[in-house]
Design a protein around this motif. Structure first.
Motif, PDB file in Angstrom:
ATOM      1  N   ARG A 144      -7.468   2.779   3.588  1.00 44.12           N
ATOM      2  CA  ARG A 144      -7.308   3.302   4.951  1.00 44.12           C
ATOM      3  C   ARG A 144      -8.216   2.605   5.959  1.00 44.12           C
ATOM      4  N   THR A 145      -9.063   1.696   5.476  1.00 39.20           N
ATOM      5  CA  THR A 145      -9.903   0.934   6.390  1.00 39.20           C
ATOM      6  C   THR A 145      -9.104  -0.216   6.997  1.00 39.20           C
ATOM      7  N   ARG A 146      -9.685  -0.856   8.013  1.00 34.24           N
ATOM      8  CA  ARG A 146      -8.999  -1.955   8.684  1.00 34.24           C
ATOM      9  C   ARG A 146      -8.686  -3.085   7.718  1.00 34.24           C
ATOM     10  N   PHE A 147      -9.690  -3.473   6.926  1.00 27.15           N
ATOM     11  CA  PHE A 147      -9.464  -4.568   5.988  1.00 27.15           C
ATOM     12  C   PHE A 147      -8.537  -4.124   4.866  1.00 27.15           C
ATOM     13  N   GLY A 148      -8.617  -2.845   4.478  1.00 30.03           N
ATOM     14  CA  GLY A 148      -7.716  -2.338   3.453  1.00 30.03           C
ATOM     15  C   GLY A 148      -6.268  -2.379   3.907  1.00 30.03           C
ATOM     16  N   ILE A 149      -6.036  -2.037   5.160  1.00 36.44           N
ATOM     17  CA  ILE A 149      -4.679  -2.104   5.711  1.00 36.44           C
ATOM     18  C   ILE A 149      -4.197  -3.552   5.733  1.00 36.44           C
ATOM     19  N   ALA A 150      -5.095  -4.459   6.084  1.00 42.30           N
ATOM     20  CA  ALA A 150      -4.733  -5.884   6.094  1.00 42.30           C
ATOM     21  C   ALA A 150      -4.384  -6.359   4.690  1.00 42.30           C
ATOM     22  N   THR A 151      -5.133  -5.883   3.706  1.00 41.67           N
ATOM     23  CA  THR A 151      -4.870  -6.264   2.320  1.00 41.67           C
ATOM     24  C   THR A 151      -3.506  -5.749   1.872  1.00 41.67           C
ATOM     25  N   ARG A 152      -3.204  -4.500   2.215  1.00 43.21           N
ATOM     26  CA  ARG A 152      -1.902  -3.940   1.831  1.00 43.21           C
ATOM     27  C   ARG A 152      -0.770  -4.656   2.552  1.00 43.21           C
ATOM     28  N   ALA A 153      -0.997  -5.030   3.806  1.00 47.14           N
ATOM     29  CA  ALA A 153       0.029  -5.766   4.550  1.00 47.14           C
ATOM     30  C   ALA A 153       0.288  -7.123   3.921  1.00 47.14           C
ATOM     31  N   PHE A 154      -0.784  -7.776   3.499  1.00 51.47           N
ATOM     32  CA  PHE A 154      -0.647  -9.084   2.848  1.00 51.47           C
ATOM     33  C   PHE A 154       0.099  -8.950   1.534  1.00 51.47           C
TER      34      PHE A 154
END
Length: 317
Positions: free
Chosen positions: A176-186
């Motif tokens: 749910r963090t910013r980088f976590g969202i980026a990781t899931r998007a990737f």
């Protein structure tokens, strides 16, 4: 063996399997490969912890006696500090492996990159086996035990059983963090994520670092009671990590929650069957309990190739 003991051992083994599978999932989400270097990286991470807690000086004789953490490693807070430092060092190792061995192969077929991790694993395992560091892994709470529901339970056993759900909760919070969202998007769509400005190299490096830390934690938990005897064995790591493959196949190659449930199921199945059916080894064969997860894996793969909780691949035509 008493049922309570089998239960604790099953939960502990399931927790270790889940931790190993978490690391596999972290790399699979970003690189779509099965990381065979996972085991030796975990072994080296555990050796780093051993060296920090016992002043092993990372095998360098000239550095012995200069580790300030060794003097406080007998205290729980000091031991945890050593563990955090080992996580960081293992994470750096994982990121370096990704940078030097995996990133240059970007764009190659997943099978090719997976084979490359085998080569990396052989090299790293050699270093782990030959590292001039003692293998004793002292725990700050020693052999302390406590009573629970009429049973006598070791502190190490309780800690190990709680680690996997705690890590799963941390992974969920990270998502749910910013980088976590980026990781899931990737993980969901590399091209779309890159178009939104997400740096794929940073995501991959972090995933490998995270997997390395999880592998270290799994190697450590397998080495202490009730699964181990307080002595770390690098030679046991490849077999242990390979035994976690059914967990991935059952839970899903890209599902943290799925592999957690699968890990606990496989751990309980293996320990309970081995304990409760030990009188039938003449008929079932020695080591039958370690075979059952693979039988279950084959059955599930026939029905759900992506695992019970994994996402099926969608091909664009």
């Amino acid at each position: 063996m008493a049922f309570e003991t089998l239960l604790i051992n099953g939960l502990s083994l399931g927790s270790v399997y889940a931790l190993i599978a978490f690391g596999f999932v972290a790399v699979y989400k970003t690189n779509r490969i099965l990381n065979f270097a996972h085991a030796p990286i975990g072994a080296l991470g555990a050796l780093m912890l051993v060296s920090l807690t016992t002043d092993g000086a990372m095998g360098n004789q000239s550095l012995r006696g200069k580790n300030p953490l060794a003097s406080i490693a007998s205290h729980p807070a000091g031991w945890l500090l050593c563990l955090v430092v080992a996580f960081v060092l293992a994470g750096v190792l994982g990121a370096v492996v990704e940078r030097l061995a995996i990133r240059p192969m970007s764009g190659r077929p997943s099978f090719t990159v997976t084979i490359a991790t085998i080569g990396v694993a052989i090299v790293l395992q050699r270093f782990a086996d030959q590292a001039p560091i003692g293998r004793a892994l002292p725990m700050p709470w020693g052999e302390r035990r406590f009573g629970l529901l009429g049973s006598d339970i070791g502190v190490s056993s309780a800690v190990i059983c709680l680690i996997a759900p705690a890590v799963l909760g941390g992974l969920r919070a990270f998502d749910r963090t910013r980088f976590g969202i980026a990781t899931r998007a990737f993980a969901a769509d590399e091209e779309a994520a890159a178009a939104q400005g997400i740096n794929p190299h940073n995501v991959a490096a972090f995933s490998w670092a995270l997997a390395a830390a999880l592998a270290t934690l799994a190697a450590v938990t397998f080495s202490v009671p009730p699964l181990g005897y307080g002595t770390f064995s690098t030679a046991a790591m490849p077999t242990l990590f390979f035994r976690a493959i059914p967990v991935l196949a059952l839970g899903g190659w890209d599902s943290y929650g799925g592999v957690y449930l699968a890990g606990m199921t496989v751990g309980m199945l293996q320990v309970m069957s081995g304990g409760l059916l030990s009188g039938y080894t003449d008929f079932l064969g020695a080591g039958f309990s370690t075979m059952l997860p693979y039988v279950l894996m084959l059955i599930v793969l026939l029905v759900r190739p992506a695992g019970l909780f994994g996402r099926s691949a969608v091909a664009r035509v």
